[in-house]
Write an enzyme that holds these catalytic residues in place. Structure first.
Site, short mmCIF file in Angstrom:
data_model
loop_
_atom_site.label_atom_id
_atom_site.label_comp_id
_atom_site.label_asym_id
_atom_site.label_seq_id
_atom_site.Cartn_x
_atom_site.Cartn_y
_atom_site.Cartn_z
N ARG A 71 8.79 0.73 -2.87
CA ARG A 71 9.64 1.41 -3.66
C ARG A 71 10.01 0.76 -4.90
O ARG A 71 10.01 1.27 -5.89
CB ARG A 71 10.81 2.09 -3.07
CG ARG A 71 10.42 3.41 -1.90
CD ARG A 71 11.65 3.71 -1.23
NE ARG A 71 12.39 2.71 -0.50
CZ ARG A 71 13.50 2.43 -0.06
NH1 ARG A 71 14.47 3.38 -0.87
NH2 ARG A 71 13.89 1.58 0.66
N HIS A 102 7.30 -4.74 8.69
CA HIS A 102 8.45 -3.89 8.03
C HIS A 102 9.53 -3.84 8.87
O HIS A 102 9.71 -3.70 9.88
CB HIS A 102 7.99 -2.52 7.96
CG HIS A 102 8.70 -1.52 7.13
ND1 HIS A 102 8.21 -0.86 5.99
CD2 HIS A 102 10.20 -1.34 7.13
CE1 HIS A 102 9.52 0.00 5.52
NE2 HIS A 102 10.50 -0.58 6.14
N CYS A 129 2.83 3.03 9.68
CA CYS A 129 3.20 4.12 8.87
C CYS A 129 3.71 5.35 10.06
O CYS A 129 2.93 5.69 11.24
CB CYS A 129 1.72 5.04 8.38
SG CYS A 129 2.17 6.51 7.38
N LYS A 152 -0.22 -4.69 9.56
CA LYS A 152 1.07 -4.16 9.00
C LYS A 152 1.97 -3.43 9.93
O LYS A 152 1.24 -2.50 10.56
CB LYS A 152 0.93 -3.39 7.59
CG LYS A 152 2.17 -3.31 7.16
CD LYS A 152 2.18 -2.64 5.49
CE LYS A 152 3.49 -2.60 5.10
NZ LYS A 152 4.39 -1.52 5.47
N PRO A 178 0.76 -1.20 -0.05
CA PRO A 178 0.06 -0.02 0.03
C PRO A 178 0.88 1.30 0.06
O PRO A 178 1.65 1.26 0.69
CB PRO A 178 -0.63 0.01 1.24
CG PRO A 178 0.07 -0.91 2.30
CD PRO A 178 0.58 -1.89 1.15
#
Length: 347
Positions: A244, A188, A121, A160, A38
């Site tokens: 990315r 992550h 985030c 996430k 996302p």
């Protein structure tokens, strides 16, 4: 109260049929899944379809803020659209409490294969709303969100996260989430303080995988198929997610080292057929895709293009696609499929 309704137009109402894909069965099959991450501004319908066509097993929306999504018909219209080819789709929400998350999840559940809570985030505006990485400070709240949502929607619910400096806290968090039924976890390999200039860490994610009995997806610094394979071998994770890397090369999971010209052409065709991509985002996607396959002089020329027509002409001249290939792509049955569902006008 009915929290959702279909918005279709004319004959497009005929045959809308996108049953949820059983993603857990894909994880349980032993396949190593390749996933599009996302991304704010970028994970819109045309790009998701591009990623699906070029090797992604699972595609994600960008993070959708629950608060605005629930309150505003305009936000719903702007934030979410899909069609029958947009699958298996995970809708990611930014939420600060279980009530808002459930309201939003119920709206999209009939049109996706899973719901994800963004707990990673690190952007300041997201954390100031009590969302994203801010939730990592409240593992009990994350668990409550998962439990409440999963009890009320008939599709998987996942999270996430980012790793903590103290990996024991991360392990405790994922075990707690597992105990309330989270379907899978994407990790992550950076802390919330670290930025993309800091290499992602593999070992903390490997430790998470070793401490739970549910699927774990690795996220961080995936720029090639070889990177994905190394993660599979070194962590035993069930899949890998690229942000990315896939932005710069949507075909990376098929083994391409740079974006092939056919993929660039696909992007131009898709954005011509679907609404929702602004000219600036259209151009930025192309800038990323072409970064590793254009010269310094070509980059300079491209940066000075200010119209869609000039951008398409620039790439059309450089994508060596013969007439037969161009006609084949233009006549693909799904390339002309319009979004037949967008959330607006909720009661």
């Amino acid at each position: 109260k009915q929290w959702y309704q279909r918005r279709v137009r004319g004959s497009e109402q005929e045959g809308y049929d996108k049953p949820p894909v059983d993603i857990l069965s894909q994880f349980n099959s032993g396949r190593f899944l390749h996933i599009q991450a996302p991304m704010v501004r970028f994970s819109r319908l045309p790009f998701r379809l591009l990623c699906k066509r070029w090797g992604c097993d699972i595609i994600y929306t960008h993070m959708i803020p629950c608060k605005d999504f629930n309150l505003s018909a305009a936000a719903r219209e702007s934030e979410f659209s899909t069609n029958k080819h947009d699958s298996p789709l995970i809708v990611q929400f930014g939420a600060s409490n279980s009530v808002e998350l459930l309201k939003a999840a119920e709206k999209v559940a009939p049109y996706c294969s899973g719901i994800e809570v963004n707990c990673g985030c690190p952007q300041k505006w997201v954390m100031s709303e009590g969302c994203g990485a801010k939730l990592l400070q409240s593992p009990e709240l994350i668990s409550d969100m998962v439990k409440s949502t999963k009890s009320n929607v008939n599709i998987p619910v996942c999270i996430k996260i980012r790793v903590d400096k103290d990996i024991r806290k991360t392990v405790e968090l994922v075990k707690r989430a597992e105990s309330v039924g989270v379907s899978w976890i994407t990790v992550h390999g950076r802390t919330r303080e670290q930025r993309s200039t800091t290499p992602a860490s593999v070992e903390p994610v490997k430790l998470v995988k070793e401490n739970v009995n549910i699927p774990v997806v690795y996220n961080g610094d995936i720029f090639s198929l070889k990177d994905a394979e190394n993660i599979r071998l070194n962590t035993k994770c069930n899949g890998v997610m690229s942000a990315r890397g896939i932005l710069m090369n949507p075909a990376l999971y098929l083994g391409y080292e740079v974006t092939p010209p056919e993929c660039i052409l696909d992007w131009m065709l898709l954005t011509g057929k679907y609404a929702g991509i602004t000219p600036s985002i259209f151009q930025r996607h192309l800038m990323y895709m072409a970064y590793n396959c254009t010269t310094k002089a070509e980059k300079k020329e491209f940066y000075n293009l200010f119209s869609i027509a000039s951008v398409m002409e620039f790439f059309g001249q450089r994508c060596e696609i013969d007439d037969e290939m161009r006609e084949k792509m233009m006549n693909s049955d799904w390339i002309h499929e319009k979004p037949i569902y967008s959330i607006k006008g909720f009661e």
